[in-house]
Design a protein around this motif. Structure first.
Motif, PDB file in Angstrom:
ATOM      1  N   VAL A   1     -48.677  -8.261  73.892  1.00  0.00           N
ATOM      2  CA  VAL A   1     -48.518  -7.818  72.471  1.00  0.00           C
ATOM      3  C   VAL A   1     -48.671  -9.089  71.462  1.00  0.00           C
ATOM      4  N   ALA A   2     -48.057 -10.084  71.780  1.00  0.00           N
ATOM      5  CA  ALA A   2     -48.239 -11.221  70.633  1.00  0.00           C
ATOM      6  C   ALA A   2     -49.604 -11.758  70.635  1.00  0.00           C
ATOM      7  N   LEU A   3     -50.191 -11.962  71.844  1.00  0.00           N
ATOM      8  CA  LEU A   3     -51.519 -12.722  71.876  1.00  0.00           C
ATOM      9  C   LEU A   3     -52.591 -11.567  71.229  1.00  0.00           C
ATOM     10  N   GLY A   4     -52.182 -10.191  71.459  1.00  0.00           N
ATOM     11  CA  GLY A   4     -52.927  -9.371  71.142  1.00  0.00           C
ATOM     12  C   GLY A   4     -53.170  -9.007  69.390  1.00  0.00           C
TER      13      GLY A   4
ATOM     14  N   PHE B   1     -51.659  -2.502  73.487  1.00  0.00           N
ATOM     15  CA  PHE B   1     -50.991  -3.846  73.700  1.00  0.00           C
ATOM     16  C   PHE B   1     -49.806  -3.359  74.782  1.00  0.00           C
ATOM     17  N   ASN B   2     -49.491  -4.180  75.564  1.00  0.00           N
ATOM     18  CA  ASN B   2     -48.209  -4.324  76.490  1.00  0.00           C
ATOM     19  C   ASN B   2     -48.115  -5.462  77.055  1.00  0.00           C
ATOM     20  N   ASP B   3     -46.842  -5.802  77.538  1.00  0.00           N
ATOM     21  CA  ASP B   3     -46.582  -6.877  78.265  1.00  0.00           C
ATOM     22  C   ASP B   3     -46.406  -6.795  79.841  1.00  0.00           C
ATOM     23  N   ARG B   4     -46.440  -5.617  80.220  1.00  0.00           N
ATOM     24  CA  ARG B   4     -46.579  -5.197  81.466  1.00  0.00           C
ATOM     25  C   ARG B   4     -47.747  -5.814  82.422  1.00  0.00           C
TER      26      ARG B   4
ATOM     27  N   VAL C   1     -61.049  -4.109  80.467  1.00  0.00           N
ATOM     28  CA  VAL C   1     -60.773  -5.576  80.508  1.00  0.00           C
ATOM     29  C   VAL C   1     -59.432  -5.636  80.164  1.00  0.00           C
ATOM     30  N   ALA C   2     -58.774  -6.522  80.777  1.00  0.00           N
ATOM     31  CA  ALA C   2     -57.284  -7.012  80.438  1.00  0.00           C
ATOM     32  C   ALA C   2     -57.026  -8.378  80.088  1.00  0.00           C
ATOM     33  N   VAL C   3     -56.364  -8.738  79.235  1.00  0.00           N
ATOM     34  CA  VAL C   3     -56.086 -10.315  78.923  1.00  0.00           C
ATOM     35  C   VAL C   3     -54.543 -10.346  79.669  1.00  0.00           C
TER      36      VAL C   3
ATOM     37  N   ASN D   1     -37.386 -10.049  73.748  1.00  0.00           N
ATOM     38  CA  ASN D   1     -38.327  -9.800  74.596  1.00  0.00           C
ATOM     39  C   ASN D   1     -39.763  -9.765  73.762  1.00  0.00           C
ATOM     40  N   HIS D   2     -39.932 -10.427  72.743  1.00  0.00           N
ATOM     41  CA  HIS D   2     -41.114 -10.610  72.071  1.00  0.00           C
ATOM     42  C   HIS D   2     -41.581 -11.991  71.627  1.00  0.00           C
ATOM     43  N   ALA D   3     -42.604 -12.466  71.856  1.00  0.00           N
ATOM     44  CA  ALA D   3     -43.096 -13.916  71.451  1.00  0.00           C
ATOM     45  C   ALA D   3     -42.970 -14.062  70.206  1.00  0.00           C
ATOM     46  N   ILE D   4     -43.380 -13.260  69.321  1.00  0.00           N
ATOM     47  CA  ILE D   4     -43.463 -13.385  67.786  1.00  0.00           C
ATOM     48  C   ILE D   4     -42.051 -13.293  67.283  1.00  0.00           C
TER      49      ILE D   4
END
Length: 300
Positions: A100-103, A127-130, A141-143, A219-222
């Protein structure tokens, strides 16, 4: 209906989970899609999809068929493009997954840059963190951030971002800045909701584990970065997340000799031998952009 088109519809129904979405994407009607796939099942003598009033799911035979037929269809599309002289002008849909945050901060911008260069390509960015299953969810493609990679995926290490302790000038003006790791026990530590209150820090070949209490966990970097910016406490953040704020001076390093475990950055693709031109081009494009981010040390 053309057999190849029916196979494409089957693939999209598996990936989208219902006939209506696949029909809208193909500019046709839901009954047309349902009828075509029923005819495909009758022709094969195998039930490929389980149907409900709102969704469809592949049967075990349907999932095996999907995993075999999707790369074959991609090869077919690539062969058509090659015959038309379009190999250097990629076309088609790319499904991309990112944290999520990097996206939000970077990947979305990079995707739009890629679309500007390649007008024949479409991108669906989720976007998701799982940790997603690339095959089951139809991701090209996944980051991914961190060392753990999902099974059945091919990982390409892009680089790593050092985790640093930061706080706002306002917070540091109100609280005595820590001079050694154990001083963090006297500060508010803003951390991820499911991470422990223990911090493992390294400097000059030494490792120290210290307790860092905090009343705010999220639970969110931003949200962590923003809370630290607003003076909520000290945060341990990857450099890519706070590089601009550190440059502007709105965040300051705390215990500048000490760092947390670096955050690795990977690009993942499904484990297929065949890779469409659009995927290969996007991988190279995104890898170069991510590796050049402030706060990222490129892989050697």
């Amino acid at each position: 209906m053309d057999h190849i088109r029916t196979l494409h519809l089957f693939v999209r129904c598996v990936e989208l989970g219902n006939f209506s979405a696949a029909a809208r994407e193909a500019s046709t009607s839901q009954p047309t899609v349902s009828k075509a796939l029923a005819a495909l099942e009758q022709r094969m003598g195998v039930r490929l999809l389980e149907r409900s009033t709102t969704s469809v799911m592949p049967t075990s035979q349907g999932m095996r068929f999907y995993e075999r037929i999707k790369p074959m269809l991609e090869q077919y599309d690539e062969a058509i493009a090659d015959a038309k002289g379009l190999r250097d002008q990629p076309e088609g849909l790319l499904r991309v997954n990112a944290p999520v945050a990097l996206g939000q901060l970077h990947v979305s911008r990079f995707v739009r840059e890629f679309l500007d260069v390649h007008p024949g390509v479409e991108v669906e960015l989720i976007f998701n963190d799982r940790m997603v299953n690339l095959v089951d969810e139809g991701v090209d493609v996944a980051v991914r951030l961190g060392p753990d990679l999902p099974p059945g995926a091919i990982g390409r290490r892009i680089g790593a971002s050092e985790r640093v302790l930061v706080a706002s000038p306002v917070y540091l003006a109100q609280h005595k800045a820590p001079r050694q790791p154990r001083d963090l026990a006297d500060h508010q530590y803003v951390r991820f909701a499911w991470s422990p209150a223990e911090l493992v820090l390294k400097a000059d070949g030494r490792t120290e584990t210290v307790m860092a209490p905090g009343r705010y966990r999220v639970n969110h970097a931003i949200a962590i970065r923003d809370a630290v910016l607003e003076g909520a406490g000290v945060g341990l953040c990857p450099r890519w997340l706070v590089a601009e704020e550190m440059k502007r001076g709105t965040l300051k390093r705390v215990l500048p000799r000490w760092t947390g475990q670096a955050q690795e950055i990977h690009l993942l693709t499904p484990s297929r031998r065949f890779r469409p031109a659009r995927t290969a081009l996007f991988l190279d494009f995104l890898a170069a952009r991510l590796a050049a981010l402030p706060g990222v040390s490129p892989a050697r």
